[in-house]
Write a protein that holds these residues in place. Structure first.
Motif, PDB file in Angstrom:
ATOM      1  N   PRO A 154     -11.942-118.702 -97.703  1.00  0.00           N
ATOM      2  CA  PRO A 154     -11.494-117.619 -98.584  1.00  0.00           C
ATOM      3  C   PRO A 154     -10.678-116.575 -97.808  1.00  0.00           C
ATOM      4  N   LEU A 155      -9.886-115.829 -98.546  1.00  0.00           N
ATOM      5  CA  LEU A 155      -9.127-114.733 -97.932  1.00  0.00           C
ATOM      6  C   LEU A 155      -9.886-113.443 -98.220  1.00  0.00           C
ATOM      7  N   VAL A 156     -10.077-112.619 -97.189  1.00  0.00           N
ATOM      8  CA  VAL A 156     -10.741-111.325 -97.408  1.00  0.00           C
ATOM      9  C   VAL A 156      -9.694-110.240 -97.281  1.00  0.00           C
ATOM     10  N   MET A 157      -9.559-109.420 -98.327  1.00  0.00           N
ATOM     11  CA  MET A 157      -8.550-108.354 -98.275  1.00  0.00           C
ATOM     12  C   MET A 157      -8.942-107.204 -99.212  1.00  0.00           C
ATOM     13  N   SER A 158      -8.235-106.080 -99.068  1.00  0.00           N
ATOM     14  CA  SER A 158      -8.432-104.935 -99.965  1.00  0.00           C
ATOM     15  C   SER A 158      -7.220-104.848-100.867  1.00  0.00           C
ATOM     16  N   PRO A 159      -7.404-104.768-102.190  1.00  0.00           N
ATOM     17  CA  PRO A 159      -6.237-104.619-103.059  1.00  0.00           C
ATOM     18  C   PRO A 159      -5.590-103.254-102.844  1.00  0.00           C
ATOM     19  N   SER A 160      -4.277-103.184-103.050  1.00  0.00           N
ATOM     20  CA  SER A 160      -3.566-101.957-102.680  1.00  0.00           C
ATOM     21  C   SER A 160      -4.037-100.744-103.478  1.00  0.00           C
ATOM     22  N   ARG A 161      -4.465-100.983-104.750  1.00  0.00           N
ATOM     23  CA  ARG A 161      -4.857 -99.818-105.556  1.00  0.00           C
ATOM     24  C   ARG A 161      -6.264 -99.323-105.277  1.00  0.00           C
ATOM     25  N   HIS A 162      -7.104-100.197-104.662  1.00  0.00           N
ATOM     26  CA  HIS A 162      -8.435 -99.695-104.259  1.00  0.00           C
ATOM     27  C   HIS A 162      -8.632-100.117-102.821  1.00  0.00           C
ATOM     28  N   ASP A 163      -8.234 -99.279-101.870  1.00  0.00           N
ATOM     29  CA  ASP A 163      -8.390 -99.764-100.494  1.00  0.00           C
ATOM     30  C   ASP A 163      -9.818 -99.653 -99.977  1.00  0.00           C
ATOM     31  N   ASP A 164     -10.727 -99.052-100.805  1.00  0.00           N
ATOM     32  CA  ASP A 164     -12.130 -99.032-100.378  1.00  0.00           C
ATOM     33  C   ASP A 164     -12.877-100.279-100.881  1.00  0.00           C
ATOM     34  N   LEU A 165     -12.174-101.108-101.635  1.00  0.00           N
ATOM     35  CA  LEU A 165     -12.794-102.318-102.175  1.00  0.00           C
ATOM     36  C   LEU A 165     -12.460-103.491-101.261  1.00  0.00           C
ATOM     37  N   ARG A 166     -13.460-104.346-100.977  1.00  0.00           N
ATOM     38  CA  ARG A 166     -13.185-105.546-100.170  1.00  0.00           C
ATOM     39  C   ARG A 166     -13.408-106.756-101.062  1.00  0.00           C
ATOM     40  N   LEU A 167     -12.378-107.602-101.143  1.00  0.00           N
ATOM     41  CA  LEU A 167     -12.463-108.770-102.020  1.00  0.00           C
ATOM     42  C   LEU A 167     -12.421-110.049-101.201  1.00  0.00           C
ATOM     43  N   SER A 168     -13.231-111.006-101.629  1.00  0.00           N
ATOM     44  CA  SER A 168     -13.121-112.350-101.047  1.00  0.00           C
ATOM     45  C   SER A 168     -12.433-113.188-102.126  1.00  0.00           C
ATOM     46  N   ILE A 169     -11.271-113.766-101.768  1.00  0.00           N
ATOM     47  CA  ILE A 169     -10.473-114.482-102.765  1.00  0.00           C
ATOM     48  C   ILE A 169     -10.455-115.969-102.434  1.00  0.00           C
ATOM     49  N   LYS A 170     -10.739-116.779-103.464  1.00  0.00           N
ATOM     50  CA  LYS A 170     -10.735-118.234-103.237  1.00  0.00           C
ATOM     51  C   LYS A 170      -9.879-118.879-104.309  1.00  0.00           C
ATOM     52  N   LEU A 171      -9.035-119.817-103.900  1.00  0.00           N
ATOM     53  CA  LEU A 171      -8.216-120.539-104.878  1.00  0.00           C
ATOM     54  C   LEU A 171      -8.670-121.986-104.931  1.00  0.00           C
ATOM     55  N   VAL A 172      -8.642-122.558-106.126  1.00  0.00           N
ATOM     56  CA  VAL A 172      -9.060-123.952-106.310  1.00  0.00           C
ATOM     57  C   VAL A 172      -7.988-124.656-107.133  1.00  0.00           C
ATOM     58  N   HIS A 173      -7.477-125.789-106.635  1.00  0.00           N
ATOM     59  CA  HIS A 173      -6.499-126.577-107.403  1.00  0.00           C
ATOM     60  C   HIS A 173      -7.209-127.253-108.561  1.00  0.00           C
ATOM     61  N   TYR A 174      -6.554-127.324-109.702  1.00  0.00           N
ATOM     62  CA  TYR A 174      -7.115-128.125-110.804  1.00  0.00           C
ATOM     63  C   TYR A 174      -6.002-128.492-111.769  1.00  0.00           C
ATOM     64  N   GLY A 175      -6.300-129.488-112.587  1.00  0.00           N
ATOM     65  CA  GLY A 175      -5.382-129.891-113.671  1.00  0.00           C
ATOM     66  C   GLY A 175      -3.983-130.173-113.166  1.00  0.00           C
ATOM     67  N   ASP A 176      -3.021-129.782-114.008  1.00  0.00           N
ATOM     68  CA  ASP A 176      -1.627-130.113-113.772  1.00  0.00           C
ATOM     69  C   ASP A 176      -0.994-129.052-112.868  1.00  0.00           C
ATOM     70  N   ASN A 177      -1.312-129.136-111.562  1.00  0.00           N
ATOM     71  CA  ASN A 177      -0.731-128.193-110.597  1.00  0.00           C
ATOM     72  C   ASN A 177      -1.120-126.741-110.842  1.00  0.00           C
ATOM     73  N   LYS A 178      -2.247-126.537-111.512  1.00  0.00           N
ATOM     74  CA  LYS A 178      -2.689-125.160-111.749  1.00  0.00           C
ATOM     75  C   LYS A 178      -3.682-124.772-110.665  1.00  0.00           C
ATOM     76  N   ARG A 179      -3.922-123.453-110.574  1.00  0.00           N
ATOM     77  CA  ARG A 179      -4.916-122.989-109.613  1.00  0.00           C
ATOM     78  C   ARG A 179      -5.820-121.940-110.254  1.00  0.00           C
ATOM     79  N   LEU A 180      -7.082-122.085-109.930  1.00  0.00           N
ATOM     80  CA  LEU A 180      -8.061-121.117-110.403  1.00  0.00           C
ATOM     81  C   LEU A 180      -8.283-120.142-109.250  1.00  0.00           C
ATOM     82  N   MET A 181      -8.118-118.852-109.528  1.00  0.00           N
ATOM     83  CA  MET A 181      -8.292-117.870-108.448  1.00  0.00           C
ATOM     84  C   MET A 181      -9.580-117.082-108.734  1.00  0.00           C
TER      85      MET A 181
END
Ligand code: ADP
Length: 431
Positions: free
Chosen positions: A164-191
């Motif tokens: 996963p990617l760990v980052m802070s979104p620009s609008r809330h820099d006090d928030l820490r997010l773990s982001i994971k992407l998963v491929h599925y279906g017809d070239n789509k991705r679930l984030m």
């Protein structure tokens, strides 16, 4: 099939027999005219039903389905059943979709669907909150225009989503997010985005705590080690040297002992979530015991006053209360220079029971006050150590106060003195 053919050919057979009769009674011409008229009538009736059907198919509605008889009645009633089934399936699917939407909205993670060219197809409310998106306006927008952090864009383009990617979104820099992407279906991705702010904070606290404990133990251990090595190296030691080294070593081992004792107390308080074992504590006796301990600790360096302004007792745990009150008295003595005064008080505020210790000591600057109950937080590290402090006393007091549904209050002025109070809830007041 046979039934249908029979019903469809019945009018023709009936009219053919009638035509034969006309032929037999009148003439062939009359029979043929009759047949032609009947066939014309039958054809126009079918044409009319077909027209009604084609009109109805423009806007199929169960209420307006055409009425008919004969084979058309059969066809329309089958159509009616089919449309009804179809409508029910639509309703079921819509309900299912609503259900899924509600489930994803209630999910503790943000969920967002990206198509093959990184456009947002759908997101749940939490994903919108994490990335500051508008779930209506931003649909079909390119996510890289809305989430612009370079590390995110790189992660998206790299396409390696194992970690996963760990980052802070620009609008809330006090928030820490773990982001994971998963491929599925017809070239789509679930984030999937997860708020790990609290988790990171706990992990940092744990790391700090381990570093602090190691540091706190290391200093006295180094001192003791130094003395042991010296004693080993020196051949002709005299008695005075030995007793001085032993005295200093004892001081350091006492310090380690205090630290381990406080750590164990704190760990027990933090891990024990069961209700405290309670009794009605005789406050006058407890106050006198604490006062006596204070006198011993102060060794006549401060005038100490005991004031019991309320006759009420307290429902609570005697051992814990003694430890909390004793800690506050010991701090007042340790942070008040010789000659300064100390007042230990049991009183009521409104009707709430309050224990307080007031001193005329060194006081605390306002910026330190909110952090005093953090483990190992000290305003003046060396003064705390010199007086045998572990940096855990107020953390212990705060825990005990919370376990009694009370609140620790601090008011202080630098170079003037401090008052530490524990305010208990009215329900703990006892006679
Ligand atoms: P310590 O063992 O260092 O005394 P505590 O948790 O009991 O640890 O207190 C934390 C810090 O709060 C102390 O190091 C000191 O700086 C400050 N402090 C606590 N009580 C007093 C007081 N009565 N007067 C001034 N400072 C105090």
């Amino acid at each position: 099939m046979f039934d249908f053919l029979l019903r469809a050919s019945m009018p023709v057979i009936f009219n053919a027999i009638t035509a034969l009769l006309i032929w037999a009674i009148f003439s062939l011409t009359a029979a043929l005219i009759y047949l032609i008229l009947v066939l014309l009538y039958l054809m126009s009736r079918h044409a009319w039903q077909l027209y009604k059907l084609s009109q109805w198919l423009v806007k199929p509605d169960l209420q307006t389905i055409p009425e008919a008889n004969g084979i058309w009645d059969d066809a329309f009633s089958r159509l009616y059943k089919m449309v009804k089934r179809h409508q029910q399936t639509k309703l079921d699917l819509a309900a299912e979709l609503k259900h899924i939407e509600m489930a994803t909205a209630a999910m503790p993670d943000g969920v967002l669907i990206l198509n093959s060219v990184n456009r947002i197809e759908w997101c749940n409310p939490l994903a919108a909150e994490h990335f500051g998106l508008n779930p209506q306006r931003d649909i079909m927008q390119d996510i890289t225009y809305l989430v612009r952090q370079p590390e995110f864009i790189e992660y998206l383009h790299e396409g390696n989503f194992n970690d996963p990617l760990v980052m802070s979104p620009s609008r809330h820099d006090d928030l820490r997010l773990s982001i994971k992407l998963v491929h599925y279906g017809d070239n789509k991705r679930l984030m999937i985005s997860r708020d790990i702010t609290q988790l990171e904070r706990i992990e940092n606290m744990r790391r700090d705590f381990v570093a602090n404990v190691s540091h706190e133990l290391r200093t006295p251990l180094t001192v003791v080690n130094g003395f042991v090595e010296n004693l080993q190296d020196m051949d002709d030691l005299n008695h005075a040297q030995i007793s001085r080294a032993l005295f200093l070593m004892a001081e350091q081992t006492k310090r380690m002992d205090n630290l381990v004792a406080d750590l164990l107390t704190l760990s027990r308080l933090e891990n024990d979530h069961s209700p405290i074992s309670e009794e009605v504590v005789d406050i006058a006796a407890l106050m006198r015991a604490i006062y006596q301990d204070g006198l011993v600790l102060s060794a006549d360096k401060h005038p100490i006053t005991l004031e019991i302004a309320s006759q009420h007792n307290l429902t609570g745990n005697y051992g814990e209360l003694r430890s909390a009150f004793g800690n506050l008295v010991s701090n007042a003595i340790r942070y008040t220079p010789t000659g300064g005064s100390i007042l230990i008080r049991w009183a009521e505020r409104g009707e709430q029971p309050v224990f307080s210790v007031q001193d005329s000591g060194i006081g605390i600057a306002p910026q330190h006050i909110p952090r005093l109950t953090e483990r190992f937080y000290r305003v003046d590290r060396s003064r705390s150590r010199e007086t045998g402090g572990t940096g855990l006393g107020l953390a212990i007091v705060k825990h005990i106060a919370i376990r009694h549904q009370g609140k620790l209050e601090v008011s202080s002025e630098e170079n003037k003195g401090s008052t530490f109070s524990i305010v208990f809830p009215l329900k703990r007041s006892a006679h």
